[in-house]
Scaffold this motif. Structure first.
Motif, PDB file in Angstrom:
ATOM      1  N   TRP A   2       0.820  -1.204   0.000  1.00  0.00           N
ATOM      2  CA  TRP A   2       0.000   0.000   0.000  1.00  0.00           C
ATOM      3  C   TRP A   2       0.859   1.262   0.000  1.00  0.00           C
ATOM      4  CZ3 TRP A   2      -4.767   1.368  -1.043  1.00  0.00           C
ATOM      5  CH2 TRP A   2      -5.310   2.537  -0.511  1.00  0.00           C
ATOM      6  N   CYS A   3       1.867   1.303   0.883  1.00  0.00           N
ATOM      7  CA  CYS A   3       2.836   2.402   0.934  1.00  0.00           C
ATOM      8  C   CYS A   3       2.177   3.773   1.080  1.00  0.00           C
ATOM      9  CB  CYS A   3       3.724   2.377  -0.307  1.00  0.00           C
ATOM     10  SG  CYS A   3       4.700   0.873  -0.460  1.00  0.00           S
ATOM     11  N   ALA A   4       1.175   3.864   1.939  1.00  0.00           N
ATOM     12  CA  ALA A   4       0.472   5.128   2.191  1.00  0.00           C
ATOM     13  C   ALA A   4      -0.263   4.996   3.517  1.00  0.00           C
ATOM     14  CB  ALA A   4      -0.502   5.430   1.058  1.00  0.00           C
ATOM     15  N   PRO A   5      -0.706   6.119   4.100  1.00  0.00           N
ATOM     16  CA  PRO A   5      -1.515   6.022   5.322  1.00  0.00           C
ATOM     17  C   PRO A   5      -2.761   5.164   5.087  1.00  0.00           C
ATOM     18  CG  PRO A   5      -0.810   8.279   4.960  1.00  0.00           C
ATOM     19  CD  PRO A   5      -0.435   7.520   3.721  1.00  0.00           C
ATOM     20  N   VAL A   6      -3.130   4.395   6.094  1.00  0.00           N
ATOM     21  CA  VAL A   6      -4.283   3.483   5.995  1.00  0.00           C
ATOM     22  C   VAL A   6      -5.496   4.165   6.615  1.00  0.00           C
ATOM     23  CG1 VAL A   6      -5.230   1.248   6.679  1.00  0.00           C
ATOM     24  CG2 VAL A   6      -2.805   1.456   6.064  1.00  0.00           C
ATOM     25  N   PRO A   7      -6.521   4.470   5.821  1.00  0.00           N
ATOM     26  CA  PRO A   7      -7.689   5.198   6.340  1.00  0.00           C
ATOM     27  C   PRO A   7      -8.685   4.281   7.038  1.00  0.00           C
ATOM     28  CG  PRO A   7      -7.991   4.767   4.020  1.00  0.00           C
ATOM     29  CD  PRO A   7      -6.624   4.218   4.373  1.00  0.00           C
ATOM     30  N   CYS A   8      -9.613   4.906   7.730  1.00  0.00           N
ATOM     31  CA  CYS A   8     -10.772   4.208   8.268  1.00  0.00           C
ATOM     32  C   CYS A   8     -11.572   3.633   7.093  1.00  0.00           C
ATOM     33  CB  CYS A   8     -11.619   5.194   9.071  1.00  0.00           C
ATOM     34  SG  CYS A   8     -13.104   4.515   9.820  1.00  0.00           S
ATOM     35  N   TRP A   9     -12.096   2.419   7.239  1.00  0.00           N
ATOM     36  CA  TRP A   9     -12.859   1.837   6.130  1.00  0.00           C
ATOM     37  C   TRP A   9     -14.042   1.039   6.664  1.00  0.00           C
ATOM     38  CZ3 TRP A   9     -13.694  -3.358   4.742  1.00  0.00           C
ATOM     39  CH2 TRP A   9     -13.040  -4.311   5.550  1.00  0.00           C
ATOM     40  N   GLY A  10     -15.062   0.873   5.800  1.00  0.00           N
ATOM     41  CA  GLY A  10     -16.214   0.074   6.193  1.00  0.00           C
ATOM     42  C   GLY A  10     -17.521   0.630   5.675  1.00  0.00           C
ATOM     43  N   ALA A  11     -18.580   0.447   6.448  1.00  0.00           N
ATOM     44  CA  ALA A  11     -19.924   0.839   6.039  1.00  0.00           C
ATOM     45  C   ALA A  11     -20.069   2.355   5.987  1.00  0.00           C
ATOM     46  CB  ALA A  11     -20.949   0.248   7.006  1.00  0.00           C
ATOM     47  N   LEU A  12     -21.006   2.818   5.153  1.00  0.00           N
ATOM     48  CA  LEU A  12     -21.226   4.254   4.996  1.00  0.00           C
ATOM     49  C   LEU A  12     -21.939   4.862   6.196  1.00  0.00           C
ATOM     50  CD1 LEU A  12     -22.273   4.443   1.221  1.00  0.00           C
ATOM     51  CD2 LEU A  12     -20.063   5.046   2.243  1.00  0.00           C
ATOM     52  N   ARG A  13     -22.827   4.104   6.839  1.00  0.00           N
ATOM     53  CA  ARG A  13     -23.572   4.597   7.997  1.00  0.00           C
ATOM     54  C   ARG A  13     -23.349   3.661   9.178  1.00  0.00           C
ATOM     55  NH1 ARG A  13     -29.367   6.387   5.253  1.00  0.00           N
ATOM     56  NH2 ARG A  13     -28.499   7.986   3.840  1.00  0.00           N
ATOM     57  N   ASP A  56     -18.160 -12.098   4.859  1.00  0.00           N
ATOM     58  CA  ASP A  56     -17.343 -13.288   4.604  1.00  0.00           C
ATOM     59  C   ASP A  56     -16.386 -13.500   5.762  1.00  0.00           C
ATOM     60  OD1 ASP A  56     -15.072 -14.962   3.291  1.00  0.00           O
ATOM     61  OD2 ASP A  56     -16.628 -14.901   1.741  1.00  0.00           O
ATOM     62  N   ARG A  57     -16.007 -14.747   5.995  1.00  0.00           N
ATOM     63  CA  ARG A  57     -15.003 -15.046   7.021  1.00  0.00           C
ATOM     64  C   ARG A  57     -13.634 -14.496   6.642  1.00  0.00           C
ATOM     65  NH1 ARG A  57     -18.173 -19.700   7.646  1.00  0.00           N
ATOM     66  NH2 ARG A  57     -18.593 -20.192   9.844  1.00  0.00           N
ATOM     67  N   SER A  58     -13.349 -14.508   5.362  1.00  0.00           N
ATOM     68  CA  SER A  58     -12.048 -14.031   4.877  1.00  0.00           C
ATOM     69  C   SER A  58     -12.029 -12.514   4.867  1.00  0.00           C
ATOM     70  CB  SER A  58     -11.795 -14.568   3.467  1.00  0.00           C
ATOM     71  OG  SER A  58     -10.678 -13.916   2.888  1.00  0.00           O
ATOM     72  N   SER A  59     -11.065 -11.934   5.568  1.00  0.00           N
ATOM     73  CA  SER A  59     -10.992 -10.470   5.629  1.00  0.00           C
ATOM     74  C   SER A  59     -10.791  -9.870   4.244  1.00  0.00           C
ATOM     75  CB  SER A  59      -9.858 -10.042   6.559  1.00  0.00           C
ATOM     76  OG  SER A  59      -8.599 -10.502   6.084  1.00  0.00           O
ATOM     77  N   GLU A  60     -10.088 -10.576   3.370  1.00  0.00           N
ATOM     78  CA  GLU A  60      -9.793 -10.020   2.048  1.00  0.00           C
ATOM     79  C   GLU A  60     -10.983 -10.115   1.098  1.00  0.00           C
ATOM     80  OE1 GLU A  60      -5.906 -10.207   0.391  1.00  0.00           O
ATOM     81  OE2 GLU A  60      -5.139 -11.389   2.074  1.00  0.00           O
ATOM     82  N   GLN A  61     -11.981 -10.917   1.460  1.00  0.00           N
ATOM     83  CA  GLN A  61     -13.190 -11.039   0.637  1.00  0.00           C
ATOM     84  C   GLN A  61     -14.370 -10.273   1.222  1.00  0.00           C
ATOM     85  OE1 GLN A  61     -13.072 -12.658  -2.292  1.00  0.00           O
ATOM     86  NE2 GLN A  61     -10.926 -13.166  -1.907  1.00  0.00           N
ATOM     87  N   ALA A  62     -14.283  -9.893   2.470  1.00  0.00           N
ATOM     88  CA  ALA A  62     -15.451  -9.389   3.208  1.00  0.00           C
ATOM     89  C   ALA A  62     -15.704  -7.907   2.985  1.00  0.00           C
ATOM     90  CB  ALA A  62     -15.275  -9.661   4.698  1.00  0.00           C
ATOM     91  N   ARG A  63     -16.986  -7.544   3.072  1.00  0.00           N
ATOM     92  CA  ARG A  63     -17.424  -6.167   3.242  1.00  0.00           C
ATOM     93  C   ARG A  63     -18.020  -6.048   4.641  1.00  0.00           C
ATOM     94  NH1 ARG A  63     -21.637  -5.438   0.783  1.00  0.00           N
ATOM     95  NH2 ARG A  63     -21.971  -7.467  -0.204  1.00  0.00           N
ATOM     96  N   LEU A  64     -17.873  -4.882   5.261  1.00  0.00           N
ATOM     97  CA  LEU A  64     -18.400  -4.680   6.603  1.00  0.00           C
ATOM     98  C   LEU A  64     -19.850  -4.223   6.545  1.00  0.00           C
ATOM     99  CD1 LEU A  64     -15.360  -2.927   8.299  1.00  0.00           C
ATOM    100  CD2 LEU A  64     -16.153  -5.261   8.687  1.00  0.00           C
ATOM    101  N   ARG A  65     -20.650  -4.681   7.499  1.00  0.00           N
ATOM    102  CA  ARG A  65     -22.050  -4.300   7.607  1.00  0.00           C
ATOM    103  C   ARG A  65     -22.254  -3.500   8.893  1.00  0.00           C
ATOM    104  NH1 ARG A  65     -24.476 -10.304   6.297  1.00  0.00           N
ATOM    105  NH2 ARG A  65     -24.628 -10.109   4.010  1.00  0.00           N
ATOM    106  N   GLY A  66     -22.576  -2.230   8.756  1.00  0.00           N
ATOM    107  CA  GLY A  66     -22.848  -1.394   9.917  1.00  0.00           C
ATOM    108  C   GLY A  66     -21.652  -1.119  10.799  1.00  0.00           C
ATOM    109  N   ALA A  67     -20.461  -1.338  10.284  1.00  0.00           N
ATOM    110  CA  ALA A  67     -19.248  -1.190  11.099  1.00  0.00           C
ATOM    111  C   ALA A  67     -18.136  -0.543  10.288  1.00  0.00           C
ATOM    112  CB  ALA A  67     -18.785  -2.543  11.620  1.00  0.00           C
ATOM    113  N   VAL A  68     -17.201   0.077  10.997  1.00  0.00           N
ATOM    114  CA  VAL A  68     -15.973   0.591  10.392  1.00  0.00           C
ATOM    115  C   VAL A  68     -14.794   0.149  11.241  1.00  0.00           C
ATOM    116  CG1 VAL A  68     -16.957   2.592   9.216  1.00  0.00           C
ATOM    117  CG2 VAL A  68     -16.255   2.802  11.607  1.00  0.00           C
TER     118      VAL A  68
END
Length: 204
Positions: A2-13, A56-68
């Motif tokens: 990635w070689c950059a700052p890692v931002p907050c990520w996840g659901a929009l709300r 998904d169980r796999s972090s690399e495949q998963a999208r977050l639901r209601g969470a960041v």
């Protein structure tokens, strides 16, 4: 990488925020997402998936639901361990993330999960809370409609030595679920009982 700052990520709300310490070299340092692609993330996402907060169980495949997910420190630290000044320097970015996450009027409950002592101490500083020793599975109301939970960090060391077990972590996630339900409430892990003598002729 990635070689950059890692931002907050996840659901929009989101109503659930997970705060760790810093991006891991093998995980977020490669993928650009906190707790994605390393052993800590594998442990975390197994629980998030089973409780309905990841697709998904796999972090690399998963999208977050209601969470960041975010970290105090935004860049991979040298030696994979940030210095105190690095944590303090990066807290301003966490403060901005908290500002957008926390409700500014009466609304649905929000829950913040601090993974480890560093996240616990940073949140106390940023929200100007009274100092409190870190412990696993603290459950505190820190503002109206805002609750804080704590857990040992799901590091490889903590998991492999049994300091943090799946059952221990799941009990924390279950507490978060109770607070997020409509009308959700839970007795805190710590409380203060104040007593005073009663002076009355009726009871003399």
């Amino acid at each position: 990488h990635w070689c950059a700052p890692v931002p907050c990520w996840g659901a929009l709300r989101p109503r659930f925020m997970i705060i760790g310490l810093a991006p891991g070299l093998a995980g977020a340092g490669r993928t650009g997402k906190g707790f994605v692609g390393d052993a800590s993330g594998a442990f975390l996402f197994e629980s998030l998936y089973r409780h309905g907060f990841a697709t998904d169980r796999s972090s690399e495949q998963a999208r977050l639901r209601g969470a960041v997910i975010t970290n105090i420190v935004k860049c991979v630290p040298p030696g994979n361990r940030p210095l105190s000044r690095e944590k303090r320097n990066c807290e301003k970015f966490l403060a901005r993330e908290l500002e957008s996450f926390l409700p500014n009027h009466r609304t649905k409950n929000r829950v913040i999960l601090c993974l480890g002592r560093d996240a616990h101490e940073s949140l106390h500083r940023l929200l100007e809370l009274p100092a409190m020793p870190f412990a696993h599975d603290l459950r505190l109301q820190v503002r109206e409609n805002v609750f804080m939970l704590t857990s040992f960090h799901p590091s490889r060391l903590n998991v492999n030595t049994g300091r943090l077990t799946r059952g221990m972590f799941d009990s924390v996630i279950a507490a978060r679920e109770a607070w997020l339900k409509p009308g959700g409430a839970m007795f805190p892990s710590q409380a203060c009982l104040r007593m005073a003598p009663l002076s009355s002729a009726v009871y003399a």
